[in-house]
Design a protein around this motif. Structure first.
Motif, PDB file in Angstrom:
ATOM      1  N   VAL A  96       0.840  -1.198   0.000  1.00 50.83           N
ATOM      2  CA  VAL A  96       0.000   0.000   0.000  1.00 50.83           C
ATOM      3  C   VAL A  96       0.876   1.250   0.000  1.00 50.83           C
ATOM      4  O   VAL A  96       0.572   2.242  -0.683  1.00 50.83           O
ATOM      5  CB  VAL A  96      -0.957   0.001   1.217  1.00 50.83           C
ATOM      6  N   GLU A  97       1.981   1.208   0.725  1.00 52.36           N
ATOM      7  CA  GLU A  97       2.905   2.344   0.745  1.00 52.36           C
ATOM      8  C   GLU A  97       3.451   2.631  -0.652  1.00 52.36           C
ATOM      9  O   GLU A  97       3.549   3.790  -1.073  1.00 52.36           O
ATOM     10  CB  GLU A  97       4.059   2.065   1.712  1.00 52.36           C
ATOM     11  N   VAL A  98       3.771   1.577  -1.391  1.00 48.51           N
ATOM     12  CA  VAL A  98       4.245   1.754  -2.768  1.00 48.51           C
ATOM     13  C   VAL A  98       3.133   2.327  -3.639  1.00 48.51           C
ATOM     14  O   VAL A  98       3.372   3.201  -4.479  1.00 48.51           O
ATOM     15  CB  VAL A  98       4.772   0.419  -3.345  1.00 48.51           C
ATOM     16  N   ALA A  99       1.925   1.863  -3.429  1.00 46.72           N
ATOM     17  CA  ALA A  99       0.773   2.396  -4.176  1.00 46.72           C
ATOM     18  C   ALA A  99       0.590   3.884  -3.884  1.00 46.72           C
ATOM     19  O   ALA A  99       0.305   4.682  -4.785  1.00 46.72           O
ATOM     20  CB  ALA A  99      -0.488   1.622  -3.815  1.00 46.72           C
ATOM     21  N   LEU A 100       0.757   4.263  -2.642  1.00 45.91           N
ATOM     22  CA  LEU A 100       0.646   5.676  -2.265  1.00 45.91           C
ATOM     23  C   LEU A 100       1.719   6.511  -2.950  1.00 45.91           C
ATOM     24  O   LEU A 100       1.465   7.638  -3.389  1.00 45.91           O
ATOM     25  CB  LEU A 100       0.743   5.827  -0.748  1.00 45.91           C
ATOM     26  N   ASP A 101       2.920   5.964  -3.061  1.00 47.84           N
ATOM     27  CA  ASP A 101       4.003   6.655  -3.775  1.00 47.84           C
ATOM     28  C   ASP A 101       3.637   6.908  -5.237  1.00 47.84           C
ATOM     29  O   ASP A 101       4.115   7.858  -5.854  1.00 47.84           O
ATOM     30  CB  ASP A 101       5.293   5.828  -3.729  1.00 47.84           C
ATOM     31  N   CYS A 102       2.785   6.018  -5.787  1.00 46.15           N
ATOM     32  CA  CYS A 102       2.368   6.149  -7.189  1.00 46.15           C
ATOM     33  C   CYS A 102       1.181   7.098  -7.358  1.00 46.15           C
ATOM     34  O   CYS A 102       0.769   7.368  -8.490  1.00 46.15           O
ATOM     35  CB  CYS A 102       1.996   4.772  -7.746  1.00 46.15           C
TER      36      CYS A 102
END
Length: 393
Positions: A96-102
């Motif tokens: 989810v953190e990576v998704a937020l970065d995107c």
């Protein structure tokens, strides 16, 4: 809207009104097809085209997989498309953190829920698995994302357990619950029953994600929509793991023909199909519905004669509706009327007996099991012992 005669049966069968949105997963699930890899520029072009069609949600990828995948998703979100951008997330906050970065709009948090997957894939108890899933759902919601909770292998999960899990997902503020028919085991009747029963359990929208292992992905997706599923998952050309997924182009045309859903720009479907064939290297069969080379091709003399008089005799919908074109094929089954039409288009004005002579030559040549090109037909015309009249352009 064209008046399709099938509509009379929809009324007789009391087919319910549907309220749907489409989530296309070509850039994620479609790319999981063996041998398929989309370059970053190809992903951008496909996303732009999906947006032009009017697809509400684009699943842009699985960004935790690699830095390149993450950058490709970021590039898509930076396009500022009307379509919402979603990504896949395992049941771990890191994804989810990576998704937020995107800077995506939505995450699909998934966990396998069938006893088979829990035992042989996750090596976890059900309690352990769902604890991870709902903690991740909660984390994603706390960070402002739209969240879809997806039960992988839902259709082989104990039904009472599945209902409890979806109720729990709603308690954890999930925006959608998703039924993944991971191995394509369902049929339209069982799909309709499953969706209608889940709809009794939750107030949030239901998603249907079908695979085509029994060749029923499209039928199951339509059955899900008629039973109340809101979000329907597709891939362009039906590409995906094993036998693939519900084909976007077939679903959109079926929705238009059967349910008067005409908000999607279907004229862009054939060009989009060709783009994905080129990018994926996966060529469609000639007889593929909607976008196949033969979808609007006619050779049989009886058919051609009728189509030239009124295309609706042998075309359910016009080729223009899906960005394609009609083709009259010259071959063994081509009749005199079709030949007259074709030769006139080529600039010749042949008499009835000349057309009959030409038809015999065409039939003999076509015994080599291939259609005859216009250049070959032109040679056959000039080989005839007749005076050729050119009526002008």
């Amino acid at each position: 809207m064209q008046d399709y005669s099938v509509n009379q049966f929809l009324k007789l069968a009391k087919t319910p009104k549907i309220d749907i949105e489409v989530c296309d997963v070509t850039l994620r699930d479609g790319e999981q097809m063996p041998g398929v890899v989309f370059r970053a520029d190809e992903k951008l072009e496909i996303a732009i085209r999906l947006n032009e069609v009017g697809v509400e949600i684009i699943e842009a990828g699985f960004p935790v997989v690699s830095e390149a995948e993450k950058r490709a998703v970021q590039d898509i979100t930076n396009l500022g498309l009307d379509s919402k951008i979603s990504v896949l997330s395992r049941s771990v906050p890191k994804d989810v953190e990576v998704a937020l970065d995107c800077d995506v709009d939505m995450v699909s948090v998934f966990i396998a829920t069938s006893e088979l997957h829990l035992k042989y894939k996750l090596h976890m108890t059900c309690a352990e698995a769902v604890k991870c899933a709902f903690e991740t759902v909660e984390f994603a919601k706390d960070h402002g994302l739209i969240v879809r909770f997806s039960a992988e292998d839902a259709t082989r999960t104990d039904f009472d357990l599945l209902k409890r899990l979806y109720r729990k997902a709603e308690e954890y503020r999930a925006d959608y619950v998703s039924i993944a028919d991971t191995v394509g085991i369902m049929n339209p009747r069982t799909t309709g029953y499953l969706v209608s029963e889940i709809k009794k359990e939750v107030d949030i929208p239901i998603c249907m994600h079908c695979h085509d292992d029994l060749g029923m992905a499209l039928a199951n997706t339509l059955a899900a929509a008629e039973a109340g599923a809101k979000q329907l998952h597709t891939t362009i050309n039906g590409i995906g793991e094993r036998s693939g997924n519900t084909p976007l182009e077939e679903l959109l045309v079926a929705l238009r023909v059967h349910h008067d859903v005409d908000r999607y720009d279907t004229t862009k479907l054939t060009p989009l199909s060709k783009l994905v064939q080129s990018c994926s290297g996966v060529m469609m069969p000639k007889n593929k519905a909607v976008v196949g080379e033969n979808a609007f091709a006619h050779e049989s003399g009886i058919h051609v004669a009728a189509v030239l008089e009124e295309p609706r005799t042998y075309e359910l919908y016009s080729p223009e509706m899906v960005g394609s074109a009609r083709r009259i094929i010259i071959g063994k089954h081509t009749g005199a009327k079709a030949l007259k039409y074709i030769t006139k288009k080529m600039g010749y004005d042949l008499k009835k007996d000349e057309i009959c002579l030409l038809a015999e030559k065409v039939k003999r040549c076509s015994e080599f099991k291939r259609p005859i090109s216009c250049d070959e037909l032109r040679r056959l015309i000039h080989d005839l012992d007749i005076e050729v009249v050119y009526p002008g352009p």
